[in-house]
Design a protein around this motif. Structure first.
Motif, PDB file in Angstrom:
ATOM      1  N   LEU A 188       3.968 -27.476   2.306  1.00 41.71           N
ATOM      2  CA  LEU A 188       3.699 -26.045   2.237  1.00 41.71           C
ATOM      3  C   LEU A 188       2.254 -25.745   2.629  1.00 41.71           C
ATOM      4  O   LEU A 188       1.974 -24.785   3.359  1.00 41.71           O
ATOM      5  N   ILE A 192       1.236 -23.431   5.855  1.00 40.17           N
ATOM      6  CA  ILE A 192       0.404 -22.224   5.732  1.00 40.17           C
ATOM      7  C   ILE A 192      -0.847 -22.352   6.597  1.00 40.17           C
ATOM      8  O   ILE A 192      -1.264 -21.406   7.268  1.00 40.17           O
ATOM      9  N   ARG A 193      -1.434 -23.538   6.589  1.00 39.37           N
ATOM     10  CA  ARG A 193      -2.629 -23.790   7.397  1.00 39.37           C
ATOM     11  C   ARG A 193      -2.319 -23.638   8.883  1.00 39.37           C
ATOM     12  O   ARG A 193      -3.117 -23.053   9.641  1.00 39.37           O
ATOM     13  N   LYS A 195       0.086 -21.784  10.211  1.00 42.01           N
ATOM     14  CA  LYS A 195       0.320 -20.368  10.490  1.00 42.01           C
ATOM     15  C   LYS A 195      -0.997 -19.601  10.620  1.00 42.01           C
ATOM     16  O   LYS A 195      -1.165 -18.748  11.501  1.00 42.01           O
ATOM     17  N   ARG A 196      -1.954 -19.915   9.728  1.00 43.81           N
ATOM     18  CA  ARG A 196      -3.248 -19.227   9.768  1.00 43.81           C
ATOM     19  C   ARG A 196      -4.010 -19.557  11.045  1.00 43.81           C
ATOM     20  O   ARG A 196      -4.599 -18.682  11.678  1.00 43.81           O
TER      21      ARG A 196
END
Length: 201
Positions: A188, A192-193, A195-196
């Motif tokens: 996860l 998230i990393r 996507k950022r």
């Protein structure tokens, strides 16, 4: 089982890394030898200065990979009828094979990765993968990636517990859940990393 456990521990105590590899191979070939027993005791030997963490990890992974590949080929060449007929002679419970089959039917080849950190299924998942004759390259990659965190985690806990390493045998299922949770959190985090970073580009 207690008598066999003593024999296994004596084997590891005498032959070290070779014994870890052999027993992990048997465990991944569906022989009911708890990996917590093998790797937990190896972890204790690490704490006692009689083994090294890296070498024990390599031994455990080599054995586990070989055992998994052998089981895959048993499944691919013998099929489910062969396992149903002769599996009992190798301590394979039909209910365990059924559980692994359900996981594979639901998640496909990805189950080979995720199931490596789950009780019972991690040992038997190679069979349905063999039944389905999944791509060998994918099978090896998923098996390696799924087995490595489990192997390192149990070794590390045995190392931390030292003389009290046997206490992990009573919480084997809980240990699996801890590893599974950690892997989900790590995945996860990187998702998230990713996507950022993608948004910044």
């Amino acid at each position: 089982m207690e008598q066999f456990s003593t024999m296994f521990l004596s084997f590891i105590d005498t032959w070290g890394y070779v014994a870890v590899a052999v027993l992990m191979g048997l465990e991944n070939a569906c022989i009911p030898i708890p990996s917590e027993l093998i790797l937990g005791f190896a972890g204790y030997l690490i704490s006692a200065g009689r083994m090294e963490f890296f070498h024990a990890t390599v031994a455990g992974m080599i054995g586990g990979m070989v055992g998994s590949i052998v089981t895959y080929y048993v499944g691919s060449h013998g099929g489910r009828p062969f396992i149903d007929r002769y599996g009992k002679y190798f301590f394979m419970k039909k209910s365990h094979v059924d559980t692994a089959q359900r996981w594979f039917d639901k998640y496909g080849v990805k189950a080979v990765f995720f199931s490596r950190i789950l009780p019972v299924v991690r040992t038997f998942i190679s069979l349905p993968a063999g039944f389905a004759r999944v791509n060998m390259k994918k099978f090896i990659i998923y098996t390696f990636l799924g087995s490595l965190p489990w192997t390192m985690f149990i070794l590390y806990i045995g190392w931390l517990l030292g003389d009290n390493w046997k206490s992990m045998l009573a919480v084997g299922h809980e240990a699996s859940l801890i590893v599974a949770t950690l892997i989900v959190l790590i995945c996860l985090f990187y998702f998230i990393r990713y996507k950022r970073n993608k948004k910044r580009l």
